[in-house]
Scaffold this motif. Structure first.
Motif, mmCIF file in Angstrom:
data_model
loop_
_atom_site.group_PDB
_atom_site.id
_atom_site.type_symbol
_atom_site.label_atom_id
_atom_site.label_comp_id
_atom_site.label_asym_id
_atom_site.label_seq_id
_atom_site.Cartn_x
_atom_site.Cartn_y
_atom_site.Cartn_z
ATOM 1 N N LEU A 136 86.971 25.035 156.586
ATOM 2 C CA LEU A 136 86.096 24.953 157.760
ATOM 3 C C LEU A 136 86.693 25.825 158.857
ATOM 4 N N PRO A 137 85.886 26.188 159.864
ATOM 5 C CA PRO A 137 86.455 26.952 160.975
ATOM 6 C C PRO A 137 87.681 26.249 161.556
ATOM 7 N N GLY A 138 88.707 27.042 161.835
ATOM 8 C CA GLY A 138 89.955 26.482 162.361
ATOM 9 C C GLY A 138 91.029 26.307 161.295
ATOM 10 N N ALA A 139 90.633 26.357 160.023
ATOM 11 C CA ALA A 139 91.627 26.250 158.941
ATOM 12 C C ALA A 139 92.553 27.473 158.969
ATOM 13 N N HIS A 140 93.740 27.307 158.409
ATOM 14 C CA HIS A 140 94.708 28.403 158.377
ATOM 15 C C HIS A 140 94.986 28.874 156.951
ATOM 16 N N VAL A 141 95.205 30.185 156.833
ATOM 17 C CA VAL A 141 95.615 30.801 155.564
ATOM 18 C C VAL A 141 96.893 31.559 155.861
ATOM 19 N N ILE A 142 97.966 31.245 155.161
ATOM 20 C CA ILE A 142 99.216 31.986 155.383
ATOM 21 C C ILE A 142 99.518 32.819 154.141
ATOM 22 N N GLY A 143 99.912 34.074 154.366
ATOM 23 C CA GLY A 143 100.282 34.973 153.283
ATOM 24 C C GLY A 143 101.691 35.510 153.523
ATOM 25 N N VAL A 144 102.497 35.502 152.482
ATOM 26 C CA VAL A 144 103.867 36.025 152.568
ATOM 27 C C VAL A 144 104.134 36.814 151.291
ATOM 28 N N HIS A 145 104.445 38.111 151.441
ATOM 29 C CA HIS A 145 104.629 38.924 150.241
ATOM 30 C C HIS A 145 105.706 39.987 150.422
ATOM 31 N N TRP A 146 106.433 40.188 149.349
ATOM 32 C CA TRP A 146 107.460 41.218 149.267
ATOM 33 C C TRP A 146 106.791 42.591 149.397
ATOM 34 N N ARG A 147 107.443 43.533 150.100
ATOM 35 C CA ARG A 147 106.815 44.810 150.414
ATOM 36 C C ARG A 147 107.264 45.981 149.535
ATOM 37 N N GLY A 148 108.142 45.706 148.581
ATOM 38 C CA GLY A 148 108.652 46.815 147.759
ATOM 39 C C GLY A 148 107.612 47.319 146.768
ATOM 40 N N GLN A 168 85.774 36.693 157.938
ATOM 41 C CA GLN A 168 85.828 35.261 158.242
ATOM 42 C C GLN A 168 87.242 34.803 158.600
ATOM 43 N N LEU A 169 88.188 35.732 158.505
ATOM 44 C CA LEU A 169 89.590 35.384 158.759
ATOM 45 C C LEU A 169 90.139 36.249 159.887
ATOM 46 N N ARG A 170 90.644 35.591 160.924
ATOM 47 C CA ARG A 170 91.184 36.314 162.097
ATOM 48 C C ARG A 170 92.698 36.121 162.124
ATOM 49 N N ARG A 171 93.415 37.231 162.138
ATOM 50 C CA ARG A 171 94.877 37.128 162.078
ATOM 51 C C ARG A 171 95.435 36.647 163.413
ATOM 52 N N ILE A 172 96.271 35.609 163.371
ATOM 53 C CA ILE A 172 96.858 35.098 164.613
ATOM 54 C C ILE A 172 98.394 35.153 164.593
ATOM 55 N N VAL A 173 98.988 35.416 163.443
ATOM 56 C CA VAL A 173 100.443 35.623 163.372
ATOM 57 C C VAL A 173 100.672 36.870 162.524
ATOM 58 N N HIS A 174 101.555 37.760 162.995
ATOM 59 C CA HIS A 174 101.883 38.955 162.210
ATOM 60 C C HIS A 174 103.385 39.186 162.304
ATOM 61 N N HIS A 175 104.050 39.109 161.183
ATOM 62 C CA HIS A 175 105.501 39.281 161.151
ATOM 63 C C HIS A 175 105.800 40.290 160.044
ATOM 64 N N LEU A 176 106.411 41.414 160.420
ATOM 65 C CA LEU A 176 106.662 42.473 159.454
ATOM 66 C C LEU A 176 108.142 42.796 159.419
ATOM 67 N N GLU A 177 108.713 42.761 158.227
ATOM 68 C CA GLU A 177 110.105 43.166 158.041
ATOM 69 C C GLU A 177 110.137 44.242 156.964
ATOM 70 N N TRP A 185 96.232 33.688 159.167
ATOM 71 C CA TRP A 185 94.846 33.912 159.607
ATOM 72 C C TRP A 185 94.181 32.566 159.886
ATOM 73 N N GLU A 186 93.270 32.598 160.861
ATOM 74 C CA GLU A 186 92.473 31.406 161.149
ATOM 75 C C GLU A 186 91.043 31.670 160.706
ATOM 76 N N ARG A 187 90.483 30.701 160.043
ATOM 77 C CA ARG A 187 89.089 30.798 159.600
ATOM 78 C C ARG A 187 88.188 30.703 160.832
ATOM 79 N N VAL A 188 87.317 31.707 160.993
ATOM 80 C CA VAL A 188 86.421 31.708 162.145
ATOM 81 C C VAL A 188 85.067 31.148 161.729
ATOM 82 N N THR A 189 84.167 30.992 162.701
ATOM 83 C CA THR A 189 82.848 30.400 162.370
ATOM 84 C C THR A 189 81.993 31.385 161.579
#
Ligand SMILES: C[S@@+](CC[C@H](N)C(=O)[O-])C[C@H]1O[C@@H](n2cnc3c(N)ncnc32)[C@H](O)[C@@H]1O
Length: 189
Positions: A136-148, A168-177, A185-189
């Motif tokens: 539903l709107p407001g739900a969160h999806v987190i992705g974490v992946h190796w970049r090699g 439908q997914l708006r990024r609200i956290v971005h961390h890059l190493e 990402w947050e699910r939008v309406t």
């Protein structure tokens, strides 16, 4: 290749009970800590972690969720996950392949940790459509992946680009190493 087949993973678990050293690597422990600490909410009602492997991240997620569904496609990995998670009554461990056996539930957190790049772009888009359908709107999806460089269908960066392209997914956290990327990402309406 559309998605990495079960035999590939089965062979890895036949050679080692923890092929990626999830339980012992300081790199993994730090990445897991960043993953957990990036979750904006203290508690989630119903979380889904496909590709849970032996359940090391699942154990950290367990205390942040009323209920966690952790799934994988390799039975020996799931046996280890069940052992590790047996003291958590709120965690359900099941054998399920995504996207084919997607659970018919509503989730407010979906965790894609080191799993999205095993699918090609079309299959990952199918998975994203299922995520949108089961949140539903407001739900969160987190992705974490190796970049090699990988010999998987996608790189970690490409997988995150494809998730980010879903309207439908708006990024609200971005961390890059250098070694990994973490986005939420947050699910939008
Ligand atoms: C690299 S491990 C990631 C483990 C865990 N998410 C973590 O970050 O600690 C990838 C896992 O995804 C599982 N997997 C691969 N394809 C899958 C699919 N189609 N459905 C569910 N799990 C899958 C593999 O068996 C493997 O255990």
């Amino acid at each position: 290749m559309t998605s990495t087949d079960r035999e590939y993973f089965q062979n890895m678990y036949d050679e080692s009970t923890d092929p990626w050293n999830f339980a012992t690597s300081s790199y993994e422990q730090r990445k897991y800590a960043l993953t957990i600490n990036s979750l904006p909410r203290e508690r989630y009602h119903n979380a889904f972690e496909p590709g849970c492997s032996i359940g090391v991240l699942s154990e950290l997620l367990a205390s942040r969720c009323e209920r966690l569904l952790a799934t994988d496609i390799v039975s020996s990995a799931l046996e280890q996950a069940k052992q590790r998670l047996r003291k958590y009554e709120n965690v359900v461990v099941e054998s399920r392949a995504i996207p084919g056996s997607w659970p018919d539930e509503v989730f407010d957190l979906v965790v894609l940790s080191e799993v999205a790049y095993y699918f090609d772009a079309g299959s990952l888009r199918d998975i994203l459509a299922l995520i949108v359908r089961s949140t539903l709107p407001g739900a969160h999806v987190i992705g974490v992946h190796w970049r090699g460089e990988t010999d998987y269908p996608l790189t970690g960066d490409r997988a995150h680009e494809l998730i980010n392209a879903n309207d439908q997914l708006r990024r609200i956290v971005h961390h890059l190493e250098e070694e990994f990327t973490l986005d939420l990402w947050e699910r939008v309406t």
